[in-house]
Every structure is written in structure tokens, then in C-alpha cells.
Design a protein around this motif. Structure first.
Motif, short mmCIF file in Angstrom:
data_model
loop_
_atom_site.label_atom_id
_atom_site.label_comp_id
_atom_site.label_asym_id
_atom_site.label_seq_id
_atom_site.Cartn_x
_atom_site.Cartn_y
_atom_site.Cartn_z
N THR A 118 0.85 -1.18 0.00
CA THR A 118 0.00 0.00 0.00
C THR A 118 0.90 1.24 0.00
OG1 THR A 118 -1.67 -1.20 1.26
CG2 THR A 118 -1.85 1.18 1.21
N VAL A 119 0.66 2.12 -0.96
CA VAL A 119 1.48 3.31 -1.15
C VAL A 119 0.60 4.56 -0.98
CG1 VAL A 119 2.86 4.62 -2.83
CG2 VAL A 119 3.03 2.11 -2.74
N GLY A 120 1.08 5.52 -0.22
CA GLY A 120 0.41 6.81 -0.10
C GLY A 120 1.26 7.88 -0.76
N ILE A 121 0.66 8.63 -1.68
CA ILE A 121 1.33 9.74 -2.35
C ILE A 121 0.60 11.01 -1.93
CG2 ILE A 121 1.95 10.80 -4.55
CD1 ILE A 121 2.01 7.96 -5.74
N PHE A 122 1.28 11.85 -1.15
CA PHE A 122 0.70 13.09 -0.62
C PHE A 122 1.19 14.23 -1.50
CE2 PHE A 122 0.56 10.00 2.68
CZ PHE A 122 -0.61 10.26 3.38
N ALA A 123 0.26 14.78 -2.27
CA ALA A 123 0.67 15.75 -3.29
C ALA A 123 -0.42 16.80 -3.51
CB ALA A 123 0.99 14.99 -4.59
N HIS A 124 -0.45 17.35 -4.70
CA HIS A 124 -1.27 18.50 -5.07
C HIS A 124 -2.29 18.10 -6.12
CE1 HIS A 124 1.80 20.87 -2.97
NE2 HIS A 124 2.65 20.02 -3.54
N GLY A 125 -3.30 18.95 -6.29
CA GLY A 125 -4.34 18.67 -7.27
C GLY A 125 -3.82 18.46 -8.67
N GLY A 126 -2.90 19.31 -9.10
CA GLY A 126 -2.34 19.16 -10.44
C GLY A 126 -1.58 17.86 -10.62
N VAL A 127 -0.86 17.45 -9.59
CA VAL A 127 -0.11 16.19 -9.64
C VAL A 127 -1.07 15.02 -9.82
CG1 VAL A 127 1.33 14.62 -8.27
CG2 VAL A 127 1.82 17.08 -8.27
N ILE A 128 -2.13 15.01 -9.03
CA ILE A 128 -3.10 13.91 -9.11
C ILE A 128 -3.78 13.91 -10.48
CG2 ILE A 128 -5.26 13.02 -8.14
CD1 ILE A 128 -4.20 14.13 -5.39
N ARG A 129 -4.17 15.08 -10.95
CA ARG A 129 -4.79 15.15 -12.29
C ARG A 129 -3.84 14.63 -13.36
NH1 ARG A 129 -6.31 20.24 -9.93
NH2 ARG A 129 -8.55 20.22 -9.56
N SER A 130 -2.58 15.00 -13.26
CA SER A 130 -1.59 14.57 -14.24
C SER A 130 -1.44 13.05 -14.25
CB SER A 130 -0.25 15.24 -13.93
OG SER A 130 0.74 14.77 -14.80
N ILE A 131 -1.36 12.45 -13.08
CA ILE A 131 -1.22 10.99 -12.99
C ILE A 131 -2.45 10.30 -13.58
CG2 ILE A 131 -1.11 9.03 -11.39
CD1 ILE A 131 0.71 10.85 -9.60
N ILE A 132 -3.65 10.80 -13.22
CA ILE A 132 -4.89 10.20 -13.74
C ILE A 132 -4.95 10.34 -15.26
CG2 ILE A 132 -7.42 10.34 -13.71
CD1 ILE A 132 -6.18 9.15 -11.14
N CYS A 133 -4.58 11.50 -15.78
CA CYS A 133 -4.55 11.68 -17.24
C CYS A 133 -3.62 10.67 -17.89
CB CYS A 133 -4.13 13.10 -17.61
SG CYS A 133 -5.41 14.34 -17.34
N GLY A 134 -2.45 10.46 -17.29
CA GLY A 134 -1.49 9.51 -17.83
C GLY A 134 -2.01 8.09 -17.84
N ILE A 135 -2.65 7.68 -16.77
CA ILE A 135 -3.16 6.31 -16.66
C ILE A 135 -4.34 6.07 -17.60
CG2 ILE A 135 -4.35 4.67 -15.13
CD1 ILE A 135 -2.73 5.95 -12.82
N LEU A 136 -5.26 7.02 -17.64
CA LEU A 136 -6.50 6.83 -18.41
C LEU A 136 -6.43 7.40 -19.83
CD1 LEU A 136 -9.18 7.60 -15.64
CD2 LEU A 136 -8.31 5.38 -16.42
N ASP A 137 -5.27 7.88 -20.24
CA ASP A 137 -5.11 8.48 -21.58
C ASP A 137 -6.09 9.63 -21.82
OD1 ASP A 137 -2.90 7.18 -22.61
OD2 ASP A 137 -4.09 5.50 -23.38
N ILE A 138 -6.31 10.43 -20.78
CA ILE A 138 -7.15 11.62 -20.92
C ILE A 138 -6.28 12.72 -21.53
CG2 ILE A 138 -8.41 13.42 -19.66
CD1 ILE A 138 -9.03 11.27 -17.51
N PRO A 139 -6.74 13.38 -22.58
CA PRO A 139 -5.95 14.47 -23.15
C PRO A 139 -5.67 15.52 -22.08
CG PRO A 139 -7.81 13.94 -24.57
CD PRO A 139 -8.01 13.17 -23.30
N LEU A 140 -4.45 16.05 -22.06
CA LEU A 140 -4.07 17.01 -21.03
C LEU A 140 -4.96 18.25 -21.03
CD1 LEU A 140 -0.17 16.76 -21.14
CD2 LEU A 140 -1.80 15.53 -19.67
N GLU A 141 -5.53 18.60 -22.18
CA GLU A 141 -6.43 19.74 -22.26
C GLU A 141 -7.64 19.57 -21.36
OE1 GLU A 141 -5.41 17.96 -24.99
OE2 GLU A 141 -3.96 19.39 -25.79
#
Length: 187
Positions: free
Chosen positions: A134-157
Motif C-alpha cells: 500500500t502506497v500513499g502519495i501526498f501531493a497536489h491537485g495538479g499532480v493527481i490530475r496529471s497521474i490520472i490523465c497519464g493512466i487513463l489516456d485523458i488528453p491534457l487539455e
């Protein structure tokens, strides 16, 4: 392997201020926000990674883990010369083009979302797959959005369509070194 992407609690800054990498403290509601999170998150993580900015450090310190690492790549996007300016005070001739193409354009002395995304996902892709951990990543909204975009292939726009409020989290289930399932929890 479970990975929790946890956004810091409410920062101590007035609404309408541009603050990306500015090292802000947290509001007095911190204790209440932590108490709520502790009812939702694991009591203990096998690994904790966090941004070096105090709003993430403070939250990460509220959780237990035998391995805690700070990583500069988990900092929020840099808005450069715009940091701590009211958004309304940023010259329109600079702000308007950036808002039209924040993925590719940089604020003066700052970074584009594309550069930011490369930095954040370089970090994320280095997390080793360890079954059952189990991993906890304590970060910022932009960081989380960026990771989710990368995983789900959501366009960065469309990154800002991923909603993660202060003191909220997303849970990822990595089922192999290459495949991650996302459970969006904005609890």
C-alpha cells in the motif's frame, strides 16, 4: 498493490490567488480534515511519497510508514512570476494565451502543463510494482490530475475535468507492473 493519491488539505491562502509552488501552510481546519481522512485511508502505508511543500509534508506526517520519501517531482506546477498574484492582476495579454493553451505555454519563469506532466509521470512510472503493498502519495491537485490523465489516456487539455478537492483522494489498484485500474474517490 494499492496506491492512494492524496491531495493536501485546505491551504492558508485567499481565494483567487495563483500559488502553484509557493510553500503555503494550511488552514486551521487541518485537524478536522485530517480526522476525516483518517477514517477513509489505511492507518499505515508500506511506502509514503510526498511533495516537499509544507502543506503536503504536514499531512504525510499524520500517517505511518516504515519508508517515507520526499520527491521534488511531486511539487505542484510552477506558475513562475505569477506565484502569489491575484489571478485578476495577471496581465490579460499573458494570461489569455496561457489559458487557451496551458498544455504548451508557460507562465513567465514557470512551466507548461506538458513539462509538468512529464516530471510528475516520470516519478509515477518509477514506483516499483510490489504485490500486496500500500502506497500513499501526498501531493497536489495538479499532480493527481496529471497521474490520472497519464493512466487513463485523458488528453491534457481536459485535465481540469478530473475533480480532486482539498483533503480528498483517488485510489489506484495496480494489478501488474503495466496495468493500473483507477477508482475515483472524492470522499
Amino acid at each position: 498493490m494499492e496506491i492512494y493519491l492524496i491531495r493536501h488539505t485546505t491551504p492558508d491562502v485567499a481565494k483567487g490567488i495563483c500559488y502553484g509552488q509557493t510553500d503555503l501552510g494550511v488552514k486551521t481546519s487541518f485537524g478536522e480534515e485530517v480526522s476525516r481522512l483518517k477514517t477513509l485511508l489505511p492507518e499505515r502505508f508500506d511506502h509514503i511519497y510526498h511533495s516537499p511543500l509544507q502543506r503536503c509534508v504536514q499531512l504525510a506526517q499524520e500517517f505511518e510508514s516504515p519508508i517515507v520519501k520526499t520527491d521534488d517531482r511531486l511539487k505542484e506546477m510552477s506558475f513562475g512570476d505569477w506565484e502569489m498574484l491575484p489571478w485578476n492582476d495577471i496581465p490579460k495579454e499573458q494570461l489569455d494565451p496561457f489559458m487557451q493553451d496551458f498544455v504548451n505555454l508557460c507562465p513567465p519563469q514557470g512551466e507548461s502543463f506538458n513539462i509538468f506532466h512529464e516530471r510528475v509521470n516520470a516519478f509515477f512510472n518509477e514506483i516499483p510494482y510490489e504485490e500486496g503493498k500500500t502506497v500513499g502519495i501526498f501531493a497536489h491537485g495538479g499532480v493527481i490530475r496529471s497521474i490520472i490523465c497519464g493512466i487513463l489516456d485523458i488528453p491534457l487539455e481536459k485535465a481540469f475535468q478530473v475533480v480532486v478537492d482539498f483533503g480528498r483522494y483517488c485510489k489506484l489498484k495496480r494489478i501488474s507492473a503495466d496495468i493500473t485500474n483507477v477508482m475515483m474517490v472524492n470522499a
